[in-house]
Design a protein around this motif. Structure first.
Motif, mmCIF file in Angstrom:
data_model
loop_
_atom_site.group_PDB
_atom_site.id
_atom_site.type_symbol
_atom_site.label_atom_id
_atom_site.label_comp_id
_atom_site.label_asym_id
_atom_site.label_seq_id
_atom_site.Cartn_x
_atom_site.Cartn_y
_atom_site.Cartn_z
ATOM 1 N N LEU A 74 15.704 61.981 72.817
ATOM 2 C CA LEU A 74 16.121 60.571 72.902
ATOM 3 C C LEU A 74 15.358 59.826 73.994
ATOM 4 C CD1 LEU A 74 18.066 58.321 71.970
ATOM 5 C CD2 LEU A 74 19.730 59.197 73.639
ATOM 6 N N LYS A 75 15.309 60.344 75.138
ATOM 7 C CA LYS A 75 14.587 59.759 76.279
ATOM 8 C C LYS A 75 15.052 58.328 76.577
ATOM 9 C CE LYS A 75 10.456 62.533 75.360
ATOM 10 N NZ LYS A 75 8.996 62.520 75.062
ATOM 11 N N ARG A 76 16.370 58.124 76.513
ATOM 12 C CA ARG A 76 16.950 56.816 76.851
ATOM 13 C C ARG A 76 18.183 57.040 77.701
ATOM 14 N NH1 ARG A 76 16.804 52.439 71.993
ATOM 15 N NH2 ARG A 76 17.672 51.239 73.738
ATOM 16 N N GLN A 77 18.471 56.075 78.584
ATOM 17 C CA GLN A 77 19.608 56.179 79.493
ATOM 18 C C GLN A 77 20.556 54.989 79.380
ATOM 19 O OE1 GLN A 77 19.961 58.932 81.303
ATOM 20 N NE2 GLN A 77 17.986 59.748 80.615
ATOM 21 N N ASP A 78 20.468 54.229 78.254
ATOM 22 C CA ASP A 78 21.254 52.995 78.136
ATOM 23 C C ASP A 78 22.257 53.038 76.990
ATOM 24 O OD1 ASP A 78 19.307 53.078 76.215
ATOM 25 O OD2 ASP A 78 18.762 50.965 76.347
ATOM 26 N N CYS A 79 22.684 54.231 76.585
ATOM 27 C CA CYS A 79 23.625 54.333 75.466
ATOM 28 C C CYS A 79 25.006 53.800 75.832
ATOM 29 C CB CYS A 79 23.743 55.783 75.003
ATOM 30 S SG CYS A 79 22.290 56.362 74.086
ATOM 31 N N ASP A 80 25.280 53.596 77.135
ATOM 32 C CA ASP A 80 26.577 53.038 77.512
ATOM 33 C C ASP A 80 26.678 51.561 77.132
ATOM 34 O OD1 ASP A 80 24.549 52.465 79.279
ATOM 35 O OD2 ASP A 80 25.884 52.303 81.027
ATOM 36 N N LEU A 81 25.516 50.899 76.945
ATOM 37 C CA LEU A 81 25.511 49.464 76.636
ATOM 38 C C LEU A 81 24.841 49.132 75.304
ATOM 39 C CD1 LEU A 81 24.547 48.088 80.188
ATOM 40 C CD2 LEU A 81 26.829 48.243 79.188
ATOM 41 N N GLU A 82 23.799 49.853 74.937
ATOM 42 C CA GLU A 82 22.992 49.503 73.774
ATOM 43 C C GLU A 82 23.374 50.345 72.558
ATOM 44 O OE1 GLU A 82 20.914 47.032 73.524
ATOM 45 O OE2 GLU A 82 21.127 46.464 75.627
ATOM 46 N N ASN A 83 23.641 49.645 71.458
ATOM 47 C CA ASN A 83 23.948 50.350 70.204
ATOM 48 C C ASN A 83 22.711 51.020 69.612
ATOM 49 O OD1 ASN A 83 26.605 49.492 70.362
ATOM 50 N ND2 ASN A 83 26.243 47.672 69.091
#
Length: 319
Positions: A74-83
């Motif tokens: 995934l290499k992302r850290q914004d799943c708390d805000l971004e769908n």
């Protein structure tokens, strides 16, 4: 043999159960604030309880290894805000949905559990829901597990999620039926005064004076020619009688008086010829007048007769 059969039946039952509900990839719990003494081991145990609660709704959950592999890709850290982050995580894990859950213990001692569900195509199928409870004397892990279970079942309703994406219904193209004669199509007659200018009718044909003169000339000339033909015939008969010497007296006539009568009849021959020629000429002029007239009318024909004279005929309709 009986044990093998039992294992096979159990495997088929588990597969059919796993495929009966939606497929959901749980994103790792976001532990915002926790009480003192809540260790990483306790967090792993709570995460396992969350995965079990998801399976209890009838959903399919990937194993831990597959979740870790999806997180690595995934290499992302914004799943708390971004769908979009969650939809990518669902695709990496091979699931239809991705679940995000956060746990937070605020300064008032209230435990708040929140979560949402995003489909792999980026659609938010279950919007953000939250449950809270005063921690009190109950252990943090017990209250958190209870709130998460209620959040998944009662608020996010994981068991009601569709097992597949909805199929887009393509509306068929409407084709107008061909117009068939006598198929209920009514025609409206166009009124006379509907703005359509009609050409005036042609004027009636009138018989001109030239044609009238022609008809009169044909009639007079024909009568004269017929009279001339009669006179010529009488004179010709008298001439043949005189030439043959067969003069026969009539009644009480003497031979001299009979000869005189035949000689008078002989004089009618040249008069008949003259009258026949004049009548034919007049009739011919009348025919020319009729032909030259522009309107329609009768046609005159004339043919000579054997032994002298002429035949005059009228053809057509008189005006």
């Amino acid at each position: 043999m009986r044990g093998t059969l039992g294992c096979a039946v159990s495997l088929l039952c588990s597969l059919s159960w796993a495929q009966s509900g939606p497929s959901i990839a749980p994103f790792p719990l976001n532990m915002r604030r926790v009480p003192p003494g809540f260790t990483a081991k306790n967090e792993e145990a709570l995460a396992a309880e969350v995965r079990k609660a998801i399976r209890d709704t009838g959903a399919t959950v990937p194993n831990v290894y597959k979740i870790e592999q999806a997180l690595a890709e995934l290499k992302r850290q914004d799943c708390d805000l971004e769908n979009a982050c969650l939809s990518t995580f669902a695709l990496k894990a091979g699931m239809l949905y991705a679940l995000y859950v956060s746990v937070d213990l605020n300064v008032q001692g209230v435990l708040v559990v929140s979560g949402r569900v995003v489909r792999s195509d980026g659609v938010l199928v279950a919007e953000q829901k939250s449950l809270s409870r005063k921690l009190g004397k109950d252990p943090f892990a017990v209250v958190a597990k209870d709130l998460v279970t209620k959040l998944l079942g009662d608020e996010l309703k994981l068991s009601a999620l569709p097992v597949a994406k909805p199929v887009a219904v393509v509306k068929p193209i409407e084709v107008a039926p061909p117009v068939v004669a006598d198929a209920g199509v009514s025609t409206v007659p166009l009124p006379v005064d509907a703005g359509v200018l009609l050409p005036p009718p042609p004027p009636p044909l009138e018989v001109g004076p030239l044609k009238t003169v022609g008809f009169v000339s044909v009639a007079v000339g024909g009568a004269a020619a017929a009279t001339g033909a009669i006179l010529y015939a009488v004179g010709s008969g008298a001439a043949r009688t005189i030439q043959s010497g067969a003069i026969v007296p009539k009644g009480n006539e003497t031979p001299e008086e009979a000869g005189k009568s035949y000689r008078q009849a002989l004089a009618l021959q040249p008069a008949g010829v003259a009258l026949l020629g004049v009548g034919a000429a007049i009739a011919a002029v009348g025919v020319v007048f009729v032909v030259m007239s522009p309107s329609t009318g009768p046609r005159v024909s004339m043919a000579p007769l054997p032994g002298g004279g002429a035949f005059v005929g009228l053809e057509g309709e008189l005006p």
